[in-house]
Design an enzyme around this catalytic site. Structure first.
Site, PDB file in Angstrom:
ATOM      1  N   GLU A 193     -70.057   0.427  -9.622  1.00 56.15           N
ATOM      2  CA  GLU A 193     -71.256   0.968 -10.294  1.00 56.15           C
ATOM      3  C   GLU A 193     -72.304  -0.130 -10.250  1.00 56.15           C
ATOM      4  OE1 GLU A 193     -71.640   3.943 -11.111  1.00 56.15           O
ATOM      5  OE2 GLU A 193     -69.653   4.794 -11.388  1.00 56.15           O
ATOM      6  N   CYS A 229     -78.604  -0.027 -16.314  1.00 58.72           N
ATOM      7  CA  CYS A 229     -78.547   0.344 -14.901  1.00 58.72           C
ATOM      8  C   CYS A 229     -79.411   1.558 -14.624  1.00 58.72           C
ATOM      9  CB  CYS A 229     -77.107   0.586 -14.474  1.00 58.72           C
ATOM     10  SG  CYS A 229     -76.243   1.728 -15.561  1.00 58.72           S
TER      11      CYS A 229
HETATM   12  P1  NAD Z   1     -73.611  -9.481 -11.854  1.00 63.07           P
HETATM   13  O1  NAD Z   1     -73.301  -8.784 -10.581  1.00 63.07           O
HETATM   14  O2  NAD Z   1     -74.318 -10.781 -11.802  1.00 63.07           O
HETATM   15  O3  NAD Z   1     -72.288  -9.781 -12.698  1.00 63.07           O
HETATM   16  C1  NAD Z   1     -71.404  -8.740 -13.059  1.00 63.07           C
HETATM   17  C2  NAD Z   1     -70.003  -9.301 -13.196  1.00 63.07           C
HETATM   18  O4  NAD Z   1     -69.544  -9.738 -11.914  1.00 63.07           O
HETATM   19  C3  NAD Z   1     -69.886 -10.498 -14.122  1.00 63.07           C
HETATM   20  O5  NAD Z   1     -68.686 -10.381 -14.861  1.00 63.07           O
HETATM   21  C4  NAD Z   1     -69.799 -11.668 -13.157  1.00 63.07           C
HETATM   22  O6  NAD Z   1     -69.151 -12.796 -13.685  1.00 63.07           O
HETATM   23  C5  NAD Z   1     -69.009 -11.044 -12.027  1.00 63.07           C
HETATM   24  N1  NAD Z   1     -69.156 -11.721 -10.727  1.00 63.07           N
HETATM   25  C6  NAD Z   1     -70.184 -12.482 -10.276  1.00 63.07           C
HETATM   26  N2  NAD Z   1     -69.948 -12.898  -9.010  1.00 63.07           N
HETATM   27  C7  NAD Z   1     -68.757 -12.364  -8.646  1.00 63.07           C
HETATM   28  C8  NAD Z   1     -67.992 -12.397  -7.448  1.00 63.07           C
HETATM   29  N3  NAD Z   1     -68.409 -13.062  -6.370  1.00 63.07           N
HETATM   30  N4  NAD Z   1     -66.829 -11.707  -7.408  1.00 63.07           N
HETATM   31  C9  NAD Z   1     -66.408 -10.993  -8.475  1.00 63.07           C
HETATM   32  N5  NAD Z   1     -67.090 -10.951  -9.647  1.00 63.07           N
HETATM   33  C10 NAD Z   1     -68.252 -11.621  -9.729  1.00 63.07           C
HETATM   34  O7  NAD Z   1     -74.403  -8.415 -12.734  1.00 63.07           O
HETATM   35  P2  NAD Z   1     -75.066  -8.632 -14.168  1.00 63.07           P
HETATM   36  O8  NAD Z   1     -76.311  -9.447 -13.964  1.00 63.07           O
HETATM   37  O9  NAD Z   1     -74.036  -9.052 -15.132  1.00 63.07           O
HETATM   38  O10 NAD Z   1     -75.484  -7.118 -14.527  1.00 63.07           O
HETATM   39  C11 NAD Z   1     -76.696  -6.555 -14.190  1.00 63.07           C
HETATM   40  C12 NAD Z   1     -76.549  -5.619 -13.001  1.00 63.07           C
HETATM   41  O11 NAD Z   1     -75.550  -4.643 -13.268  1.00 63.07           O
HETATM   42  C13 NAD Z   1     -77.807  -4.811 -12.722  1.00 63.07           C
HETATM   43  O12 NAD Z   1     -78.024  -4.776 -11.336  1.00 63.07           O
HETATM   44  C14 NAD Z   1     -77.459  -3.414 -13.225  1.00 63.07           C
HETATM   45  O13 NAD Z   1     -78.208  -2.370 -12.632  1.00 63.07           O
HETATM   46  C15 NAD Z   1     -76.018  -3.343 -12.932  1.00 63.07           C
HETATM   47  N6  NAD Z   1     -75.357  -2.332 -13.761  1.00 63.07           N
HETATM   48  C16 NAD Z   1     -74.940  -1.175 -13.172  1.00 63.07           C
HETATM   49  C17 NAD Z   1     -74.349  -0.172 -13.944  1.00 63.07           C
HETATM   50  C18 NAD Z   1     -73.913   1.117 -13.337  1.00 63.07           C
HETATM   51  O14 NAD Z   1     -73.175   1.867 -13.987  1.00 63.07           O
HETATM   52  N7  NAD Z   1     -74.302   1.443 -12.111  1.00 63.07           N
HETATM   53  C19 NAD Z   1     -74.185  -0.368 -15.321  1.00 63.07           C
HETATM   54  C20 NAD Z   1     -74.608  -1.567 -15.879  1.00 63.07           C
HETATM   55  C21 NAD Z   1     -75.187  -2.556 -15.086  1.00 63.07           C
END
Ligand code: NAD
Length: 468
Positions: free
Chosen positions: A243, A277
């Site tokens: 997501e 999101c």
């Molecule tokens: P992010 O991708 O920076 O981090 C999300 C998670 O991934 C964190 O727990 C982080 O530690 C982990 N992570 C980071 N690098 C990783 C890697 N290489 N491998 C595995 N895990 C890793 O996102 P964020 O800044 O925490 O959240 C914001 C983003 O999330 C926005 O783009 C938003 O649109 C999206 N979002 C989407 C939904 C949806 O349902 N589509 C819902 C909420 C947020």
């Protein structure tokens, strides 16, 4: 300051090092996050693997009962969870803030507890009987973001355990504490090892997405991270639900009533300070009512109280972290430099905290980052259009495809426009209103798979077709 602990195999586990988690409203430390490393990830996966052997054998009704008990636990501890969430995430207790998020976690958990996936009989006749059975996948790795950490944790954990999987969850390093508390509560009602939590920096997520003991990763976060997870999960061909980010467009049709839609537009865009999101991130308004919509939206936005989330009067809080604050500032500054007219906000007053004012930018067009990219913060670009077909084309001119909305009085006309949007969800005269019985997911680069309802539940199962 409290040093939080991992929860692995039903036990609290200390780590060698800790990292401060700070309150985005003040910069003050609110707790110390345990820093897991590869050994703790391995231990958590081993505990989840051991628990899977018996959890998968539980009668379906026992797992439904466990989910009901989790909902009751969250509800009984709602105020504590909400306060912890406000402290680390920044969102206010009130409005569409922490109490609302914890209420959502309870509602989703309750609804999902009652879902069933009975055996489907595909054929039963002289040529034989064919049945479709759904089985749990194994250990699910859950990786969550910082915007709605508790609710999203429940979106991952509950369908997984409901269908007989076990879970290792890794929250964002920016908001880990409420997830640890959630997992502690869950462990009061499920057997040891069914739900485990490991915290630490991003590399913990990377370890999980490559881990041979994890059979599925369910991830909510940015599109950039989603790509990395898909690549590293390829080595073990994990099942994936991704997501990802969105850049949702809203189209206001010429027959809309500007005053009537202002509140819905505002909260569609600014829920959780725009850090959602499926928030409305680009607003396209027909020339004939452009000025009226700008005026009504500004009038509504001016009355919204932004402040420290613990203040009962606040309905919006700060941006959650410095990086996101800088993205929002940079995008707004660039839009202004390219001729954008600031209707409201745009001038942050500086600390303490990452407070960025509610910002409305008119007279912007494609070709600036505030329109083309995901701002994920409290700044909305308002784009003027003349032909509905052009607005649809512009709305679709983006790699993401999470949600979209159409606003107008003639519902049939609005539906026709809605059907042309390349998005996983589309709303009419509202935006971002998700619910536990309706599948939610992105098309294009906003994700793979769906969450919620029976379709979401199925993503935590594999099929076994039985021919007899
Ligand atoms: P992010 O991708 O920076 O981090 C999300 C998670 O991934 C964190 O727990 C982080 O530690 C982990 N992570 C980071 N690098 C990783 C890697 N290489 N491998 C595995 N895990 C890793 O996102 P964020 O800044 O925490 O959240 C914001 C983003 O999330 C926005 O783009 C938003 O649109 C999206 N979002 C989407 C939904 C949806 O349902 N589509 C819902 C909420 C947020």
């Amino acid at each position: 300051m409290k040093r939080w602990k991992l929860v692995i195999g039903g036990r609290v586990v200390e780590t060698e090092s800790y990292q401060d988690v700070t309150n985005p409203a003040t910069g003050a430390a609110v707790g110390a996050m345990p820093m897991a490393g590869p050994p703790e990830v391995d231990k958590a996966v081993a505990a989840a693997t051991a628990a899977f052997a018996s959890w998968r054998q539980q009668p379906d009704e026992a797992r439904a009962d466990a989910c009901r008990a989790i909902a009751a636990k969250i509800e009984a501890n709602a105020e504590e969870l909400a306060r912890l969430l406000t402290l680390e995430q920044g969102k206010p207790l009130n409005g569409l803030g922490s109490r609302y998020e914890i209420g959502g976690a309870v509602a989703w958990t309750r609804y999902t507890a009652e879902l069933v996936l009975p055996v489907e009989v595909l054929q039963d006749g002289p040529e034989g009987r064919v049945e479709l059975h759904r089985k749990p996948i194994g250990v699910v790795g859950s990786i969550t973001p910082w915007n709605w950490p508790v609710m999203i944790a429940c979106w991952h954990i509950i369908p997984a355990v409901r269908t007989g999987n076990t879970v290792v969850i890794k929250p964002s390093p920016l908001t880990p504490l409420s997830t640890i508390r959630l997992v502690e509560l869950i462990n009061e009602v499920v057997p040891p090892g069914v739900v485990n939590v490991v915290t630490g920096e991003n590399e913990i997520g990377a370890l999980m997405s490559a881990h041979p003991g994890i059979a599925k990763v369910t991830f909510t976060g940015s599109t950039a991270t989603g790509r990395k997870i898909m690549a590293s999960a390829a080595g073990t061909l994990k099942r994936l639900t991704l997501e990802l980010g969105g850049n949702d467009a809203g189209i206001v049709l010429p027959d809309a009533d500007p005053k009537a839609i202002a509140e819905g537009l505002f909260w569609g865009a600014f829920i959780n300070g725009g850090q959602t999101c499926a928030a409305l991130k680009r607003l396209y308004v027909h020339d004939s009512l452009y000025d009226d919509v700008c005026r009504e939206l500004t009038a509504y936005a001016e009355k919204v109280v932004v402040g420290d989330g613990l203040d009962e009067a606040s309905v919006l809080g700060p941006v959650q972290n410095r990086r996101q604050y800088e993205i929002v500032s940079t995008f707004v500054d660039e839009a202004r430099a390219k001729g954008g007219r600031i209707l409201l906000g745009g001038n942050p007053t500086g600390g303490p905290g990452y407070f960025y004012p509610v910002t409305l930018v008119a007279d912007v067009a494609h070709g600036c980052r505030l329109v083309d990219e995901e701002q994920f913060g409290p700044a909305l670009p308002i784009i003027r259009y003349h032909e509905v077909a052009d607005a649809i084309a512009k709305a679709n001119d983006n790699a993401s495809g999470l949600g979209g909305s159409v606003w107008g009085r003639d519902l049939e006309a609005a539906r026709k426009v809605a059907s042309q949007l390349e998005t996983g969800s589309v709303w009419i005269n509202k935006h971002g209103a998700i619910q536990p019985n309706a599948p939610f997911g992105g098309v294009k680069q906003s994700g793979v798979g769906v969450e919620f309802g029976v379709d979401g539940l199925k993503e935590f199962t594999t099929i076994q077709t039985v021919f007899c």
